[in-house]
Design an enzyme around this catalytic site. Structure first.
Site, PDB file in Angstrom:
ATOM      1  N   LYS A   1     -36.867  -2.405 -23.720  1.00  0.00           N
ATOM      2  CA  LYS A   1     -35.779  -2.915 -22.882  1.00  0.00           C
ATOM      3  C   LYS A   1     -34.467  -2.823 -23.668  1.00  0.00           C
ATOM      4  CE  LYS A   1     -39.209  -5.587 -20.403  1.00  0.00           C
ATOM      5  NZ  LYS A   1     -39.540  -4.564 -19.417  1.00  0.00           N
TER       6      LYS A   1
ATOM      7  N   SER B   1     -38.746 -12.321 -15.646  1.00  0.00           N
ATOM      8  CA  SER B   1     -38.250 -10.985 -15.330  1.00  0.00           C
ATOM      9  C   SER B   1     -37.873 -10.790 -13.865  1.00  0.00           C
ATOM     10  CB  SER B   1     -39.271  -9.933 -15.749  1.00  0.00           C
ATOM     11  OG  SER B   1     -40.531 -10.229 -15.213  1.00  0.00           O
TER      12      SER B   1
ATOM     13  N   HIS C   1     -37.345  -9.991 -22.345  1.00  0.00           N
ATOM     14  CA  HIS C   1     -35.995  -9.881 -21.768  1.00  0.00           C
ATOM     15  C   HIS C   1     -34.973 -10.749 -22.495  1.00  0.00           C
ATOM     16  CE1 HIS C   1     -36.944  -7.377 -18.273  1.00  0.00           C
ATOM     17  NE2 HIS C   1     -38.095  -8.020 -18.244  1.00  0.00           N
TER      18      HIS C   1
HETATM   19  C1  LIG Z   1     -41.861 -10.362 -19.660  1.00  0.00           C
HETATM   20  C2  LIG Z   1     -42.419  -9.018 -19.998  1.00  0.00           C
HETATM   21  N1  LIG Z   1     -43.374  -8.929 -20.940  1.00  0.00           N
HETATM   22  C3  LIG Z   1     -43.909  -7.747 -21.282  1.00  0.00           C
HETATM   23  C4  LIG Z   1     -43.511  -6.585 -20.681  1.00  0.00           C
HETATM   24  C5  LIG Z   1     -44.153  -5.289 -21.069  1.00  0.00           C
HETATM   25  O1  LIG Z   1     -43.331  -4.573 -21.920  1.00  0.00           O
HETATM   26  P1  LIG Z   1     -43.625  -3.023 -22.202  1.00  0.00           P
HETATM   27  O2  LIG Z   1     -42.895  -2.248 -21.173  1.00  0.00           O
HETATM   28  O3  LIG Z   1     -43.104  -2.821 -23.582  1.00  0.00           O
HETATM   29  O4  LIG Z   1     -45.093  -2.849 -22.117  1.00  0.00           O
HETATM   30  C6  LIG Z   1     -42.522  -6.624 -19.704  1.00  0.00           C
HETATM   31  C7  LIG Z   1     -42.079  -5.363 -19.046  1.00  0.00           C
HETATM   32  O5  LIG Z   1     -41.916  -5.256 -17.879  1.00  0.00           O
HETATM   33  C8  LIG Z   1     -41.958  -7.874 -19.360  1.00  0.00           C
HETATM   34  O6  LIG Z   1     -41.001  -7.949 -18.418  1.00  0.00           O
END
Ligand SMILES: Cc1ncc(COP(=O)(O)O)c(C=O)c1O
Length: 393
Positions: free
Chosen positions: A240, A181, A209
């Site tokens: 997202k 990310s 992502h």
């Molecule tokens: C790689 C990754 N996993 C999990 C999450 C968490 O997702 P959520 O916003 O649905 O809790 C994010 C969010 O920033 C992320 O970038």
């Protein structure tokens, strides 16, 4: 005399001093290419709304209808008070979309990672985690109480070595972000699966992502690499590309059933409300019918990256619509972001501890909702400010 809360004011002052204090701006409009932030209309280059679903008419209508027919809240944990048919419908549709047997929805991607890692690993096990994995994986691995072994970022050889060293573990589980990310690079999942298969380790990928971005019409990283049946568990988020909120785990029926029986955020916390679930279902249905939005997202990504590279910006290792514009120094990065805002562009700075201290960056997120004119405007402003602030030589 020192007070018991002094450590807080000292730490906050130190964060400000280092340019690492996070300022949160207030958004006062629906999501889209242009949004109103702190009373100002600006080009939105930092949302994860990759496909422009967050303010999509069909999703909004379906959310409203769900509220009218089913109310607003689930009223309790699903295992205690029964589960709404709507949640099941989303899970069935997501399993079909991803080409797996089963899926289970969660309150967020963060919760899905905590649930999956906590269920699949315990104190006698070892979790092998890419050193740049998301915070929710780090926390999930800690909560599982398994031994956590970090392997070098995107390095299957280091992973292979470390997997062999931990042969005494009851179970070995490899976990990686699909798309990272902060850098926008893609995990070498085929090689990771090969290394894991050699010692019969489980493989879990967090496709937060990648969903809606990679693979056919956004089916995700497993589809992108054609690895169906080789990954034991996919974790994802609806916050997202799907434009809503919620998390998902997907895989074979026994694995998903196991997470449902053992995953603590599932067992001890209420589910996402009806409106959100209905909107997620609508998003999946749209993607099942057409990949046009995903194609537009990639065309936009190519246009912006080519423009930025020819201006001379360092975009790191990005392979996706996550585009880090590496500035280096955190203060300079903060100043760049503030100037961008004054010029009508919303793109936030990201510094330590999310990224290494000398790699502060403006993280640009491209969306299918951007027009060519939007992107050309952004390129013009980035180029001008880059020269003004001597980021570009
Ligand atoms: C790689 C990754 N996993 C999990 C999450 C968490 O997702 P959520 O916003 O649905 O809790 C994010 C969010 O920033 C992320 O970038």
């Amino acid at each position: 005399m020192t007070g018991k809360l002094d450590f807080i004011s000292q730490e906050l002052a130190s964060l400000r001093e280092q340019g690492l204090y996070v300022e949160i701006r207030v958004v006062d409009s629906p999501q889209g290419a242009w949004i109103t932030v702190d009373g100002r209309k600006v080009l939105n280059l930092c949302s994860n709304d990759y496909l422009g679903f967050a303010n999509h008419d069909v999703l909004k209508r379906r959310a409203q209808k769900a509220i009218e027919t089913l109310g607003v809240g689930p009223a309790a944990v699903r295992t205690i008070a029964g589960t709404l048919s709507l949640h099941r419908e989303l899970e069935i549709k997501m399993a079909r979309f991803k080409g797996v047997e089963a899926a289970l929805s969660f309150q967020s991607g963060f919760c899905a990672n905590l649930a999956a890692l906590g269920a699949l690993a315990g104190p006698e096990d070892a979790i092998f985690s890419d050193e740049l994995n998301h915070a929710s994986i780090i926390d999930g691995a800690r909560l599982s109480r398994a031994k956590v072994v970090r392997y070098a970022h995107g390095d299957p050889d280091d992973l292979r070595r470390k997997l062999r060293q931990e042969s005494a573990a009851r179970r070995r589980l490899v976990v990686t972000d699909g798309v990272f990310s902060m850098d926008g690079d893609i995990a070498p999942l085929p090689q990771i699966c090969e290394a894991a298969a050699e010692v019969e380790a489980l493989v879990m990928v967090d496709d937060a992502h990648g969903e809606g971005v990679l693979g056919r019409a956004g089916r995700g990283i497993v589809d992108h690499f054609g690895l169906h049946g080789k990954v034991d568990l996919e974790v994802g988020t609806f916050s997202k590309a799907f434009g809503v909120v919620g998390g998902i785990v997907a895989g074979s029926r026994p694995v998903v059933d196991y997470v449902q029986q053992k995953g603590r955020p599932f067992l001890f916390s209420s589910a996402v409300p009806t409106a959100d679930v209905a909107a997620c279902i609508a998003a999946v249905e749209i993607l099942e019918k057409s990949g046009d939005r995903v194609d537009r997202l990639w065309a936009n990504t190519r246009r912006f990256k080519e423009g930025m590279r020819s201006l001379g910006f360092d975009l790191g290792k990005s392979e996706t619509p996550i585009i880090p514009v590496i500035i280096g120094d955190a203060r300079l990065c903060g100043a760049f972001s503030r100037k961008l805002f004054e010029e009508g562009i919303f793109a936030v700075p990201i510094g330590y501890p999310a990224v290494p201290r000398d790699k502060a960056r403006i993280r640009v997120m491209i969306s299918a909702s951007h027009s060519d004119q939007d992107l050309d405007f952004a390129l013009e402003v980035f180029g001008r400010l880059g020269r003004e602030l001597a980021v570009l030589l």
